[in-house]
Motif scaffolding. Structure first.
Motif, PDB file in Angstrom:
ATOM      1  N   LEU A 314      46.246  51.396  26.377  1.00 53.04           N
ATOM      2  CA  LEU A 314      45.876  52.530  27.221  1.00 53.04           C
ATOM      3  C   LEU A 314      44.934  52.129  28.346  1.00 53.04           C
ATOM      4  N   LEU A 315      44.022  51.206  28.068  1.00 49.27           N
ATOM      5  CA  LEU A 315      43.085  50.801  29.112  1.00 49.27           C
ATOM      6  C   LEU A 315      43.780  50.026  30.228  1.00 49.27           C
ATOM      7  N   GLN A 316      44.773  49.243  29.882  1.00 51.99           N
ATOM      8  CA  GLN A 316      45.539  48.538  30.905  1.00 51.99           C
ATOM      9  C   GLN A 316      46.342  49.528  31.744  1.00 51.99           C
ATOM     10  N   GLU A 317      46.876  50.555  31.079  1.00 49.71           N
ATOM     11  CA  GLU A 317      47.595  51.602  31.793  1.00 49.71           C
ATOM     12  C   GLU A 317      46.651  52.358  32.734  1.00 49.71           C
ATOM     13  N   ALA A 318      45.450  52.639  32.266  1.00 51.05           N
ATOM     14  CA  ALA A 318      44.475  53.332  33.110  1.00 51.05           C
ATOM     15  C   ALA A 318      44.068  52.471  34.299  1.00 51.05           C
ATOM     16  N   LEU A 319      43.920  51.165  34.074  1.00 59.59           N
ATOM     17  CA  LEU A 319      43.562  50.263  35.170  1.00 59.59           C
ATOM     18  C   LEU A 319      44.647  50.218  36.236  1.00 59.59           C
ATOM     19  N   ALA A 320      45.898  50.275  35.807  1.00 56.29           N
ATOM     20  CA  ALA A 320      47.012  50.228  36.755  1.00 56.29           C
ATOM     21  C   ALA A 320      47.011  51.452  37.675  1.00 56.29           C
ATOM     22  N   MET A 321      46.480  52.579  37.200  1.00 51.98           N
ATOM     23  CA  MET A 321      46.455  53.805  37.988  1.00 51.98           C
ATOM     24  C   MET A 321      45.139  54.012  38.729  1.00 51.98           C
ATOM     25  N   ALA A 322      44.090  53.292  38.344  1.00 53.00           N
ATOM     26  CA  ALA A 322      42.742  53.564  38.840  1.00 53.00           C
ATOM     27  C   ALA A 322      42.578  53.183  40.305  1.00 53.00           C
ATOM     28  N   ASP A 323      41.734  53.931  40.996  1.00 52.11           N
ATOM     29  CA  ASP A 323      41.368  53.571  42.363  1.00 52.11           C
ATOM     30  C   ASP A 323      40.101  52.710  42.314  1.00 52.11           C
ATOM     31  N   ASP A 324      39.587  52.364  43.485  1.00 51.15           N
ATOM     32  CA  ASP A 324      38.432  51.465  43.539  1.00 51.15           C
ATOM     33  C   ASP A 324      37.185  52.077  42.914  1.00 51.15           C
ATOM     34  N   VAL A 325      37.107  53.419  42.915  1.00 52.31           N
ATOM     35  CA  VAL A 325      35.928  54.079  42.352  1.00 52.31           C
ATOM     36  C   VAL A 325      35.941  53.996  40.827  1.00 52.31           C
ATOM     37  N   ASP A 326      37.095  54.217  40.215  1.00 47.46           N
ATOM     38  CA  ASP A 326      37.190  54.250  38.753  1.00 47.46           C
ATOM     39  C   ASP A 326      37.354  52.870  38.124  1.00 47.46           C
ATOM     40  N   ARG A 327      37.839  51.913  38.903  1.00 45.74           N
ATOM     41  CA  ARG A 327      38.187  50.616  38.319  1.00 45.74           C
ATOM     42  C   ARG A 327      37.027  49.918  37.607  1.00 45.74           C
ATOM     43  N   PRO A 328      35.798  49.897  38.167  1.00 45.40           N
ATOM     44  CA  PRO A 328      34.716  49.193  37.471  1.00 45.40           C
ATOM     45  C   PRO A 328      34.442  49.740  36.068  1.00 45.40           C
ATOM     46  N   ALA A 329      34.410  51.068  35.914  1.00 43.27           N
ATOM     47  CA  ALA A 329      34.126  51.652  34.596  1.00 43.27           C
ATOM     48  C   ALA A 329      35.235  51.321  33.606  1.00 43.27           C
ATOM     49  N   ILE A 330      36.485  51.402  34.052  1.00 42.00           N
ATOM     50  CA  ILE A 330      37.602  51.118  33.139  1.00 42.00           C
ATOM     51  C   ILE A 330      37.643  49.627  32.804  1.00 42.00           C
ATOM     52  N   THR A 331      37.332  48.785  33.776  1.00 44.68           N
ATOM     53  CA  THR A 331      37.280  47.344  33.511  1.00 44.68           C
ATOM     54  C   THR A 331      36.200  47.030  32.482  1.00 44.68           C
ATOM     55  N   GLN A 332      35.037  47.681  32.631  1.00 46.15           N
ATOM     56  CA  GLN A 332      33.965  47.481  31.645  1.00 46.15           C
ATOM     57  C   GLN A 332      34.414  47.952  30.266  1.00 46.15           C
ATOM     58  N   ALA A 333      35.097  49.088  30.214  1.00 45.80           N
ATOM     59  CA  ALA A 333      35.577  49.592  28.926  1.00 45.80           C
ATOM     60  C   ALA A 333      36.529  48.586  28.275  1.00 45.80           C
ATOM     61  N   ARG A 334      37.429  48.018  29.071  1.00 48.80           N
ATOM     62  CA  ARG A 334      38.360  47.016  28.520  1.00 48.80           C
ATOM     63  C   ARG A 334      37.617  45.781  28.020  1.00 48.80           C
ATOM     64  N   ASP A 335      36.641  45.305  28.801  1.00 41.75           N
ATOM     65  CA  ASP A 335      35.887  44.116  28.394  1.00 41.75           C
ATOM     66  C   ASP A 335      35.090  44.376  27.115  1.00 41.75           C
ATOM     67  N   GLU A 336      34.485  45.570  27.025  1.00 43.17           N
ATOM     68  CA  GLU A 336      33.710  45.899  25.823  1.00 43.17           C
ATOM     69  C   GLU A 336      34.633  46.060  24.611  1.00 43.17           C
ATOM     70  N   ALA A 337      35.829  46.578  24.828  1.00 42.18           N
ATOM     71  CA  ALA A 337      36.777  46.713  23.721  1.00 42.18           C
ATOM     72  C   ALA A 337      37.197  45.331  23.202  1.00 42.18           C
ATOM     73  N   ASN A 338      37.414  44.396  24.115  1.00 45.50           N
ATOM     74  CA  ASN A 338      37.758  43.033  23.688  1.00 45.50           C
ATOM     75  C   ASN A 338      36.584  42.376  22.956  1.00 45.50           C
ATOM     76  N   ARG A 339      35.356  42.636  23.436  1.00 44.10           N
ATOM     77  CA  ARG A 339      34.169  42.104  22.746  1.00 44.10           C
ATOM     78  C   ARG A 339      34.055  42.728  21.358  1.00 44.10           C
ATOM     79  N   TRP A 340      34.342  44.010  21.271  1.00 48.05           N
ATOM     80  CA  TRP A 340      34.310  44.717  19.978  1.00 48.05           C
ATOM     81  C   TRP A 340      35.295  44.093  19.007  1.00 48.05           C
ATOM     82  N   ARG A 341      36.492  43.801  19.488  1.00 46.40           N
ATOM     83  CA  ARG A 341      37.498  43.197  18.612  1.00 46.40           C
ATOM     84  C   ARG A 341      36.998  41.862  18.062  1.00 46.40           C
TER      85      ARG A 341
END
Length: 434
Positions: A314-341
């Motif tokens: 879902l986070l990759q799907e959200a990144l594909a749709m995100a604009d420049d404003v939303d991309r940093p927050a979604i990128t951080q969410a993806r990175d934190e999810a990978n760290r969590w794993r």
């Protein structure tokens, strides 16, 4: 000297089988007036409907969707918090207890608001939430009481509570969100549609005006009719104004692939997957060796969130749709999810190796590099991206409605002007035959 006679007025031709010119002019003028009124009425009705839809989106549907998101998120967060609090060494922390109670309060408030504006299907689902939520909280309180007394049954009560939440309450809340979100998207698409009826009448009116001018030019032997030319200019002005306003309105209301509404759905589902995964992670440890089912659910939910081997999710799907404003927050969410794993693997390694205390310590540790901190940053980033897209939905609806300002009154005035111009164009021509 012979008397000079004044020229007689032209009389209507009486040729058999041919409609008299004055009567023909009356019929054409009446037809143009009817078409003008029909076009104006259709245009006004379309603009009012769009304005109503856009107002409903910003003032009703979008807030309902947010309330449904709040309901779902609060319930899922309460479940994750209760499970995490149960693992806390030295007793449940005041912070986690306060968060759990806040989640329940927010869920209750959102439930009350949602019930007020729900349709029949949504009401049925909300009643499930309303009826089962007290049962859930009762099970959690029983689990807490047993834990404080050192009774082993506490874990069983907590697992039963979480099962009720994840299998009954959350699916009902998710159904409410899906339903309210679909209603929101449906109104957006309706407000973004082409006004086919108005376009049809406008084309008929334009064709009729051209044909009328050709008729008058042929029968009166005058190239231009001032009234009909004015009527044509009014029609063109109305067409250009409406096309510009509606194009501006629809241009501000982004729908379909990659729209804020679609991103809201993806981000809401991502938040749901993250919170349920966190609950199942804690429940795996609460089960003390008997949590294989919870661990399997955790893996499935994390795969849904970030995919597998860096693909999908879902986070990759959200990144594909995100604009420049939303991309940093979604990128951080993806990175934190990978760290969590990665941190979760260490928890599982300790638990599977028989060191349950170490596993619990890793799952509940404090510090910026600990697992709870990674999840907190993930949850915060998702919330920020979701809030930003909800706000963008509101701004788009308000901007789209603003683009239509004055169009209704303008159509009324232009339609009246067109009718007057048609009358002024035909009146002198008809008068020539009296």
């Amino acid at each position: 000297m012979p008397t000079q006679l004044a020229p007689a007025r032209r009389s209507a031709p009486l040729t058999s089988g041919r409609l008299p010119t004055p009567r023909l002019y009356w019929l054409v003028a009446a037809g143009l007036v009817v078409l003008a009124l029909a076009t104006g009425t259709a245009a006004v009705a379309d603009v009012r409907q769009r304005d109503t839809l856009l107002t409903d989106i910003s003032e009703v549907k979008a807030p309902i969707s947010v309330d449904a998101q709040t309901l779902y998120r609060s319930l899922a967060d309460a479940d994750a918090t209760a499970a995490t609090a149960f693992l806390s060494t030295g007793g449940e922390s005041a912070e986690l207890r306060g968060r759990f109670l806040d989640d329940l309060a927010q869920a209750s408030a959102a439930l009350t608001i949602a019930l007020r504006d729900a349709d029949d299907d949504e009401t049925a689902r909300l009643r499930v939430v309303a009826e089962q939520l007290p049962v859930y909280t009762g099970l959690v309180e029983t689990a807490r009481s047993n834990q404080r007394l050192g009774v082993p049954l506490g874990g069983a009560y907590l697992r039963e509570a979480s099962g009720l939440m994840q299998q009954t309450i959350l699916p009902a809340a998710a159904g409410v969100f899906d339903s309210t979100h679909q209603r929101l998207v449906g109104e957006q698409e309706a407000a973004d549609g082409l006004p086919w009826l108005t376009v049809l009448f406008a084309l008929l009116l334009a064709g009729a005006l051209v044909a009328a001018q050709m008729l008058v030019a042929r029968r009166s032997r005058r190239t231009f009719n001032v009234g009909l030319v004015a009527a044509s200019l009014v029609a063109v002005s109305a067409l250009l104004w409406s096309a510009t306003a509606i194009n501006s309105s629809t241009g501000r209301l982004v729908t379909g692939q990659g729209s804020p509404a679609e991103q809201v759905a993806v981000l809401a589902n991502a938040g749901r997957a993250a919170l349920q995964a966190r609950a199942n992670e804690s429940l795996t440890l609460v089960a003390r060796g008997g949590g294989a089912t919870f661990d399997k659910q955790f893996t499935a939910q994390l795969d849904e969130l970030i995919g597998f081997d860096g693909k999908g999710g879902l986070l990759q799907e959200a990144l594909a749709m995100a604009d420049d404003v939303d991309r940093p927050a979604i990128t951080q969410a993806r990175d934190e999810a990978n760290r969590w794993r990665a941190l979760h693997l260490a928890v599982r390694e300790a638990d599977n190796g028989g060191d349950w205390n170490k596993a619990v310590e890793l799952a509940t540790a404090t510090g910026e590099e600990a697992l709870p901190a990674a999840f907190t940053r993930l949850d915060k980033a998702l919330s920020e991206a979701l809030t930003a897209n909800n706000r963008e939905l509101d701004e788009q609806a308000e901007g789209a409605a603003g683009a239509l300002t004055g169009l209704t009154a303008g159509f009324v005035l232009l339609t009246a002007g067109l009718v007057v111009a048609v009358g002024l164009g035909f009146r002198p021509r008809i008068g020539e035959y009296r």
